[in-house]
Design a protein around this motif. Structure first.
Motif, PDB file in Angstrom:
ATOM      1  N   ARG A  15       0.829  -1.218   0.000  1.00  0.00           N
ATOM      2  CA  ARG A  15       0.000   0.000   0.000  1.00  0.00           C
ATOM      3  C   ARG A  15       0.855   1.256   0.000  1.00  0.00           C
ATOM      4  NH1 ARG A  15      -5.133   0.218   1.682  1.00  0.00           N
ATOM      5  NH2 ARG A  15      -4.903   2.312   0.793  1.00  0.00           N
TER       6      ARG A  15
ATOM      7  N   TYR B   6      -3.030   2.776 -13.686  1.00  0.00           N
ATOM      8  CA  TYR B   6      -3.107   4.226 -13.807  1.00  0.00           C
ATOM      9  C   TYR B   6      -2.140   4.870 -12.831  1.00  0.00           C
ATOM     10  CZ  TYR B   6      -7.576   3.468 -16.211  1.00  0.00           C
ATOM     11  OH  TYR B   6      -8.560   3.060 -17.073  1.00  0.00           O
TER      12      TYR B   6
ATOM     13  N   PHE C 283     -11.665  -0.555  -9.131  1.00  0.00           N
ATOM     14  CA  PHE C 283     -10.339  -0.102  -8.731  1.00  0.00           C
ATOM     15  C   PHE C 283      -9.905  -0.686  -7.388  1.00  0.00           C
ATOM     16  CE2 PHE C 283      -8.986   3.239 -11.655  1.00  0.00           C
ATOM     17  CZ  PHE C 283     -10.141   3.446 -12.387  1.00  0.00           C
ATOM     18  N   GLY C 284      -8.610  -0.886  -7.266  1.00  0.00           N
ATOM     19  CA  GLY C 284      -8.021  -1.201  -5.979  1.00  0.00           C
ATOM     20  C   GLY C 284      -7.735   0.077  -5.212  1.00  0.00           C
ATOM     21  N   PRO C 285      -7.225  -0.073  -3.973  1.00  0.00           N
ATOM     22  CA  PRO C 285      -6.977   1.106  -3.132  1.00  0.00           C
ATOM     23  C   PRO C 285      -5.722   1.869  -3.526  1.00  0.00           C
ATOM     24  CG  PRO C 285      -6.302  -0.876  -1.998  1.00  0.00           C
ATOM     25  CD  PRO C 285      -6.947  -1.325  -3.265  1.00  0.00           C
TER      26      PRO C 285
ATOM     27  N   GLN D 251     -14.938  -0.092 -14.569  1.00  0.00           N
ATOM     28  CA  GLN D 251     -13.721  -0.625 -13.979  1.00  0.00           C
ATOM     29  C   GLN D 251     -13.867  -0.679 -12.461  1.00  0.00           C
ATOM     30  OE1 GLN D 251     -10.198   1.310 -15.625  1.00  0.00           O
ATOM     31  NE2 GLN D 251     -10.432  -0.212 -17.229  1.00  0.00           N
TER      32      GLN D 251
ATOM     33  N   LEU E 125      -2.766   3.147  -9.328  1.00  0.00           N
ATOM     34  CA  LEU E 125      -4.034   2.436  -9.192  1.00  0.00           C
ATOM     35  C   LEU E 125      -4.131   1.316 -10.206  1.00  0.00           C
ATOM     36  CD1 LEU E 125      -6.312   5.569  -8.824  1.00  0.00           C
ATOM     37  CD2 LEU E 125      -5.911   3.875  -7.046  1.00  0.00           C
TER      38      LEU E 125
ATOM     39  N   SER F  38      -5.915  -2.970 -15.738  1.00  0.00           N
ATOM     40  CA  SER F  38      -5.334  -1.704 -16.200  1.00  0.00           C
ATOM     41  C   SER F  38      -4.584  -1.049 -15.056  1.00  0.00           C
ATOM     42  CB  SER F  38      -6.428  -0.749 -16.692  1.00  0.00           C
ATOM     43  OG  SER F  38      -7.112  -1.277 -17.795  1.00  0.00           O
TER      44      SER F  38
ATOM     45  N   LEU G   3       0.266   8.037  -6.735  1.00  0.00           N
ATOM     46  CA  LEU G   3      -0.591   6.912  -6.350  1.00  0.00           C
ATOM     47  C   LEU G   3      -0.793   6.065  -7.607  1.00  0.00           C
ATOM     48  CD1 LEU G   3      -2.418   5.625  -4.117  1.00  0.00           C
ATOM     49  CD2 LEU G   3      -4.297   6.963  -5.090  1.00  0.00           C
TER      50      LEU G   3
END
Lengths: 114, 113
Positions: free
Chosen positions: B9, B35, B104-106, B102, B90, B33, B88
């Motif tokens: 994280r 980002y 998204f994860g944290p 989509q 993502l 994906s 960050l």
């Protein structure tokens, strides 16, 4: 190419105020439109979507209507809460060029005061 | 179903080092994906993998690379880190290619010093 334009933030409101966040788009095809929300320290999560003209997406009191004639997808909520404070992203996805990768706006920060 | 998970994280690296970030998509999702999110540039698309093949790539230098494994888990690697890589990162998954939302994860918060 595709693009999404959102109103600049931050948007600062008092609790129970009416919210509008403007979003306009440019697309070569017939896109689907999305609003995502990002709470502090988290990833984006889908808030609502609309897949064709005149569709209205809604979730958790938020609404947005796909307006093809004005190429817009404005986000509205009748009465905001402190817990709605977050960053909101407008996005579109279509099949232009064989890619379905969504195009995101820059995001609009919403701050709601008690 | 479990959501998208990303590890680690938080990460602090020194300029010039390399880093590998990991993403596990939602079970059954074959598209992943990546980002990069920064205050200045917003959300920028890095690349997408579908069934272990890179299908789309954003406008990033070759220092940024990725791969996807047969179980759909994905990794991205950044070599020769620069201060501007602080961001960050993502990861997002979706079930298929096509016009799908989509998930998204944290994110992984990378700081380069």
């Amino acid at each position: 190419g595709n693009s999404v334009t959102q109103m600049e933030g931050p948007v600062t409101l008092s609790e129970e105020a009416f919210l509008t966040i403007n979003c306009t788009y440019t697309a070569t095809g017939y896109p689907s439109l999305f609003w995502y929300v990002q709470y502090p320290g988290e990833g984006l999560q889908l808030l609502l979507k609309a897949t064709k003209a005149d569709d209205k997406g809604s979730n958790k009191g938020f609404e947005a209507t796909y307006r093809k004639e004005t190429t817009s997808f404005h986000l509205e909520k009748g009465s905001v809460q402190v817990s709605d404070s977050a960053v909101y992203f407008c996005a579109l996805s279509d099949s232009s060029g064989g890619s379905y990768i969504p195009t995101f706006g820059r995001g609009t920060s919403l701050i709601v005061h008690p | 179903k479990a959501g998208v998970t990303q590890t680690p994280r938080y990460l602090i690296k020194t300029r010039g080092q390399q880093v590998t970030l990991s993403c596990s998509p939602i079970s059954g999702h074959r598209s992943v994906s990546w980002y990069q999110q920064t205050p200045g540039q917003g959300l920028q698309f890095l690349f997408e993998y579908f069934s272990e093949t890179q299908r789309n790539k954003g406008n990033f230098p070759g220092r940024f690379s990725g791969r996807q494994f047969s179980n759909s888990r994905s990794e991205m690697n950044v070599s020769t880190l620069e201060l501007g890589d602080s961001a960050l990162y993502l990861c997002a998954s979706r079930p298929e290619q096509g016009i799908y939302e989509q998930y998204f994860g944290p994110g992984t918060r990378l700081t380069v010093t």
